[in-house]
Design a protein around this motif. Structure first.
Motif, mmCIF file in Angstrom:
data_model
loop_
_atom_site.group_PDB
_atom_site.id
_atom_site.type_symbol
_atom_site.label_atom_id
_atom_site.label_comp_id
_atom_site.label_asym_id
_atom_site.label_seq_id
_atom_site.Cartn_x
_atom_site.Cartn_y
_atom_site.Cartn_z
ATOM 1 N N VAL A 140 -0.388 -2.867 0.700
ATOM 2 C CA VAL A 140 -0.775 -1.717 1.264
ATOM 3 C C VAL A 140 -0.192 -1.490 2.532
ATOM 4 C CG1 VAL A 140 -2.391 -0.722 2.169
ATOM 5 C CG2 VAL A 140 -2.498 -1.277 0.243
ATOM 6 N N ARG A 141 0.573 0.057 3.010
ATOM 7 C CA ARG A 141 0.900 0.275 3.974
ATOM 8 C C ARG A 141 1.072 1.643 3.843
ATOM 9 N NH1 ARG A 141 7.075 -0.341 2.496
ATOM 10 N NH2 ARG A 141 7.366 -2.549 1.229
ATOM 11 N N GLY A 142 -0.418 1.863 5.292
ATOM 12 C CA GLY A 142 -1.945 2.259 5.387
ATOM 13 C C GLY A 142 -1.724 3.171 4.023
ATOM 14 N N THR A 143 -1.976 4.452 4.216
ATOM 15 C CA THR A 143 -3.104 4.873 3.142
ATOM 16 C C THR A 143 -2.005 4.371 1.068
ATOM 17 O OG1 THR A 143 -1.628 7.031 3.186
ATOM 18 C CG2 THR A 143 -3.714 6.022 4.176
ATOM 19 N N TYR A 144 -1.079 4.091 1.415
ATOM 20 C CA TYR A 144 -0.052 4.188 0.173
ATOM 21 C C TYR A 144 0.277 2.703 -0.293
ATOM 22 C CZ TYR A 144 1.273 8.752 1.502
ATOM 23 O OH TYR A 144 0.802 10.482 1.706
ATOM 24 N N THR A 145 0.108 2.375 -1.738
ATOM 25 C CA THR A 145 0.564 1.064 -2.399
ATOM 26 C C THR A 145 1.994 0.617 -2.741
ATOM 27 O OG1 THR A 145 -1.949 1.279 -2.480
ATOM 28 C CG2 THR A 145 -0.505 -0.525 -3.821
ATOM 29 N N TYR A 146 2.481 0.176 -2.411
ATOM 30 C CA TYR A 146 4.140 -0.435 -2.459
ATOM 31 C C TYR A 146 4.105 -1.671 -4.042
ATOM 32 C CZ TYR A 146 5.286 2.818 0.817
ATOM 33 O OH TYR A 146 5.496 3.922 1.250
#
Length: 120
Positions: A94-100
């Motif tokens: 999770v990076r901020g509000t996004y999932t990579y």
């Protein structure tokens, strides 16, 4: 019906008309369950396409970037990503509000090695 012994192995009675079975070992139940989950995760075209995309990317991709390659909504893509992650093929960050998501090469090579053992 008779109960099986604790080792859950079927009992084979050797008779004059039957061969004595070779001494083989079954795949442990835990590994069989793990391999079945992996194969089931690979058993959908969208999940195979997602793995193919991630292999080409060589790095983590955001779920929104993955979604752009499909005519599917984000919840459906997330469903397929969850399958792949639970099977061990993907790692999520999770990076901020996004999932990579990125590939877990050791899971793929582990499955490949096991499948190769079946051909020996």
């Amino acid at each position: 019906m008779t109960a099986r012994p604790d080792n859950d192995q079927p009992q084979v009675a050797a008779t004059a008309s039957c061969c004595v079975p070779p001494r083989l070992q079954r795949l442990p139940a835990s590994e069989a369950g793990h391999r079945a989950r992996q194969l089931k995760a690979l058993g959908h075209p969208v999940r195979l396409q997602i793995l193919h995309l991630l292999a080409q990317a060589g790095d983590a991709l955001c779920v929104c970037d993955i979604e752009a390659y499909f005519e599917l909504k984000q919840p459906t893509i997330s469903h397929h990503l969850r399958w792949l992650k639970e099977a061990g093929f993907l790692a999520a960050e999770v990076r901020g509000t996004y999932t990579y998501y990125r590939l877990q090469p050791e899971a793929l090579s582990g499955l490949t090695g096991w499948l190769q053992q079946l051909t020996m």
